[in-house]
Design a protein around this motif. Sequence first.
Motif, PDB file in Angstrom:
ATOM      1  N   SER A   1       5.035   2.985   5.935  1.00  0.00           N
ATOM      2  CA  SER A   1       4.187   3.032   4.735  1.00  0.00           C
ATOM      3  C   SER A   1       2.712   3.236   5.097  1.00  0.00           C
ATOM      4  O   SER A   1       2.018   4.034   4.470  1.00  0.00           O
ATOM      5  CB  SER A   1       4.373   1.766   3.899  1.00  0.00           C
ATOM      6  OG  SER A   1       3.769   0.652   4.508  1.00  0.00           O
TER       7      SER A   1
ATOM      8  N   VAL B   1       9.364   8.576   3.480  1.00  0.00           N
ATOM      9  CA  VAL B   1       9.465   9.622   2.457  1.00  0.00           C
ATOM     10  C   VAL B   1       8.757   9.179   1.174  1.00  0.00           C
ATOM     11  O   VAL B   1       7.981   9.929   0.572  1.00  0.00           O
ATOM     12  CB  VAL B   1      10.954   9.946   2.165  1.00  0.00           C
ATOM     13  CG1 VAL B   1      11.084  10.801   0.910  1.00  0.00           C
ATOM     14  CG2 VAL B   1      11.569  10.669   3.359  1.00  0.00           C
ATOM     15  N   LEU B   2       8.998   7.928   0.798  1.00  0.00           N
ATOM     16  CA  LEU B   2       8.406   7.402  -0.441  1.00  0.00           C
ATOM     17  C   LEU B   2       6.883   7.319  -0.331  1.00  0.00           C
ATOM     18  O   LEU B   2       6.151   7.791  -1.211  1.00  0.00           O
ATOM     19  CB  LEU B   2       8.989   6.005  -0.697  1.00  0.00           C
ATOM     20  CG  LEU B   2       9.016   5.524  -2.136  1.00  0.00           C
ATOM     21  CD1 LEU B   2       9.887   6.433  -2.987  1.00  0.00           C
ATOM     22  CD2 LEU B   2       9.551   4.092  -2.174  1.00  0.00           C
TER      23      LEU B   2
ATOM     24  N   TYR C   1      13.327   5.946   4.614  1.00  0.00           N
ATOM     25  CA  TYR C   1      13.190   5.749   3.169  1.00  0.00           C
ATOM     26  C   TYR C   1      11.729   5.495   2.794  1.00  0.00           C
ATOM     27  O   TYR C   1      11.163   6.152   1.902  1.00  0.00           O
ATOM     28  CB  TYR C   1      14.076   4.567   2.774  1.00  0.00           C
ATOM     29  CG  TYR C   1      14.164   4.261   1.291  1.00  0.00           C
ATOM     30  CD1 TYR C   1      14.195   5.275   0.334  1.00  0.00           C
ATOM     31  CD2 TYR C   1      14.263   2.937   0.858  1.00  0.00           C
ATOM     32  CE1 TYR C   1      14.312   4.980  -1.017  1.00  0.00           C
ATOM     33  CE2 TYR C   1      14.376   2.632  -0.486  1.00  0.00           C
ATOM     34  CZ  TYR C   1      14.400   3.647  -1.422  1.00  0.00           C
ATOM     35  OH  TYR C   1      14.511   3.350  -2.746  1.00  0.00           O
TER      36      TYR C   1
ATOM     37  N   GLY D   1       4.899   8.792   1.856  1.00  0.00           N
ATOM     38  CA  GLY D   1       4.328  10.116   2.064  1.00  0.00           C
ATOM     39  C   GLY D   1       4.309  10.910   0.765  1.00  0.00           C
ATOM     40  O   GLY D   1       3.287  11.508   0.400  1.00  0.00           O
ATOM     41  N   GLY D   2       5.410  10.886   0.054  1.00  0.00           N
ATOM     42  CA  GLY D   2       5.538  11.661  -1.180  1.00  0.00           C
ATOM     43  C   GLY D   2       4.567  11.189  -2.242  1.00  0.00           C
ATOM     44  O   GLY D   2       3.854  12.001  -2.857  1.00  0.00           O
ATOM     45  N   LEU D   3       4.491   9.883  -2.452  1.00  0.00           N
ATOM     46  CA  LEU D   3       3.611   9.375  -3.503  1.00  0.00           C
ATOM     47  C   LEU D   3       2.138   9.461  -3.097  1.00  0.00           C
ATOM     48  O   LEU D   3       1.276   9.677  -3.948  1.00  0.00           O
ATOM     49  CB  LEU D   3       3.992   7.931  -3.860  1.00  0.00           C
ATOM     50  CG  LEU D   3       5.319   7.844  -4.627  1.00  0.00           C
ATOM     51  CD1 LEU D   3       5.706   6.406  -4.889  1.00  0.00           C
ATOM     52  CD2 LEU D   3       5.255   8.616  -5.949  1.00  0.00           C
ATOM     53  N   SER D   4       1.865   9.347  -1.809  1.00  0.00           N
ATOM     54  CA  SER D   4       0.484   9.557  -1.335  1.00  0.00           C
ATOM     55  C   SER D   4       0.060  10.978  -1.645  1.00  0.00           C
ATOM     56  O   SER D   4      -1.055  11.234  -2.099  1.00  0.00           O
ATOM     57  CB  SER D   4       0.386   9.321   0.176  1.00  0.00           C
ATOM     58  OG  SER D   4       0.628   7.969   0.464  1.00  0.00           O
ATOM     59  N   ALA D   5       0.961  11.904  -1.414  1.00  0.00           N
ATOM     60  CA  ALA D   5       0.664  13.317  -1.668  1.00  0.00           C
ATOM     61  C   ALA D   5       0.463  13.547  -3.167  1.00  0.00           C
ATOM     62  O   ALA D   5      -0.482  14.220  -3.584  1.00  0.00           O
ATOM     63  CB  ALA D   5       1.790  14.191  -1.145  1.00  0.00           C
ATOM     64  N   LEU D   6       1.337  12.932  -3.979  1.00  0.00           N
ATOM     65  CA  LEU D   6       1.254  13.123  -5.430  1.00  0.00           C
ATOM     66  C   LEU D   6      -0.065  12.576  -5.985  1.00  0.00           C
ATOM     67  O   LEU D   6      -0.845  13.293  -6.615  1.00  0.00           O
ATOM     68  CB  LEU D   6       2.445  12.439  -6.115  1.00  0.00           C
ATOM     69  CG  LEU D   6       2.448  12.504  -7.645  1.00  0.00           C
ATOM     70  CD1 LEU D   6       2.605  13.948  -8.121  1.00  0.00           C
ATOM     71  CD2 LEU D   6       3.554  11.624  -8.227  1.00  0.00           C
TER      72      LEU D   6
ATOM     73  N   GLY E   1       1.648   6.969   5.062  1.00  0.00           N
ATOM     74  CA  GLY E   1       0.811   6.936   3.860  1.00  0.00           C
ATOM     75  C   GLY E   1      -0.644   7.251   4.166  1.00  0.00           C
ATOM     76  O   GLY E   1      -1.269   8.092   3.505  1.00  0.00           O
TER      77      GLY E   1
ATOM     78  N   VAL F   1      -1.203  10.981   5.052  1.00  0.00           N
ATOM     79  CA  VAL F   1      -1.145  11.909   3.911  1.00  0.00           C
ATOM     80  C   VAL F   1      -2.368  11.724   3.006  1.00  0.00           C
ATOM     81  O   VAL F   1      -2.986  12.699   2.565  1.00  0.00           O
ATOM     82  CB  VAL F   1       0.169  11.717   3.129  1.00  0.00           C
ATOM     83  CG1 VAL F   1       0.169  12.578   1.861  1.00  0.00           C
ATOM     84  CG2 VAL F   1       1.367  12.060   4.002  1.00  0.00           C
TER      85      VAL F   1
END
Lengths: 300, 274
Positions: free
Chosen positions: B135, B34-35, B31, B37-42, B139, B142
């Motif tokens: 994280s 994904v969070l 969880y 990694g995803g927000l780091s990418a965004l 994080g 990414v």
Amino acid sequence: MPAGSVVEFANVTKRFGAVTAVDDLSFTVEPGRVTGFLGPNGAGKTTSLRMLLGLVTPTAGTATFGGVRYADLSHPLATVGSALEAASFHPGRTARNHLRVYAIGAGLPPTRVGEVLQTVGLTEYADRRVGGYSLGMRQRLGLAFALIGDPGVLVLDEPINGLDPEGIKWIRGFLRELAGEGRTVLVSSHLLSEVQQSVDDVVIIARGRLVHRGPLSSLETETAPQVVVDSPTREALAAALTDAGIRFTEGRTGLLAADPDPARIGHVAFAAGVELSTLHRQKSGLEDSFLALVGEGHTL
Amino acid sequence: MSGYLRSVAAEFTKVTSTRIWWVIALVLFGYIAVLAGGLSALFGGVQSGAIGSSMGGGQAPPPAQLPALIYSFASSVGYVFPVLLGALAVTGEFRHQTLTPTFLAVPRRGRVLAAKLTTLFGFGAVLGVVALLASVGVGALVMGTFGVDPVLGESDTWALIGRSVLAMALWAAVGVGLGVLVPNQVATIVIVLAFTQFIEPLLRLASTFTDATAGIGRFLPGAASDALVGASFFSIAAPGASVLEWWQGGLVLLAYAVVLTVIGYLVTWRRDVT
């Protein structure tokens, strides 16, 4: 093995709200003997045992082991071993780990785990999760827990429940063996027939009260033998018995005459010209005495 | 070994001998990974220009705050997992009636509960490490690919990581307190999810509307935890909210754990085991 100590209930009472589950219960259980703690379902057996083991707080009175309450024992599992009716296992834990947890908490050597699994015949299944166990296997695991501290006192609640015939035979012999070693063995059951082959003494309770205690043999003489008699013309038979001064009660399968001699009953019927369909001495077994004591009526 | 340490060892074995702790650890890792990694990418993408700010990245946090924000997901999002582990460690005993053998082996019930609290504090820290591996590990990786400095060389970052582990450990202790206060497993899980996912975030937001309630709002457990860690998406979403010092936050969270546990001990733990 520590020596067996005397288990003593002294004026133990437990009330749940308005309900009195156990009422002023007093008795002792001696070492070196197997004592059956008997009573119908709901008589207060389990509540009594849980008070003895410190799990339930008595409303009044004390239950002790050689004068010491369970909570005050310095080495509880090495003094008293117990197996209670409820299936107290985490279904996701293996039998070996189940025993390890409590051996560690009680400061017992870890080697005891394998030893007691061997004793109760669970070694082969020890590393399976308990959730997949049959009732009989759970009973054996409960017994392994009771034995883990090699205690001088064993308190077993309905240990025979759920065992297969082979298991029943085994546990009967095992209980005798434990008592033979000088341990105090207290076994509860709601069926006298289940334990009568292995107990020396009985303590019988009904509705939370003590109704009888003594050696098993003391039950044999508790009630007078009776004769069961019946006739196609039951009214005529009843009249004949009344005329002869023989007291009787009416049962489902005939009249229950308060007289030990079938020949005398037969003679009374013959003299009155009443045809008989049944005439035999009632098998006044231990079970009947037991049922009479606990107030569940006679078994005609 | 003292009785207390034996009990801690027994409680430790209880946790490791069933599957729930690593199932929780696994879900937590996935969880948070994904969070983070995803927000780091965004946000990394927005800052590096790979993603146009017209695509909704206008509210991206300033670059200097980004790593701390991403790393703090471990506790600010992940804290529900140690709470569940702590609560299940207690409610499972009631549900499976294992309090019977537990109290037969150790009749001193207070000692058992203290040992459980200690043990779960430790497992909470383990979950904290797992969450931070996700994280910080994912994080930083990414953010690095998007050219954002993950500031892993800074002592502030490592202080945040250490305080996050402490926060997660304290949350597991809060879970123990909740579990012993509400021994019904289903009820406890519902309370944990409703409170952490819905009620507390609303209360924290609502408390920022006036100065008077803001003073109270910072004593909410989630706010105290964020104060202890020192960063969270909440403080960026509601920048006006007043926060406690990090050590005050830690003490408030500890107080929740201890008070819940003591009340639970008095209300349910000492009861008859039938």
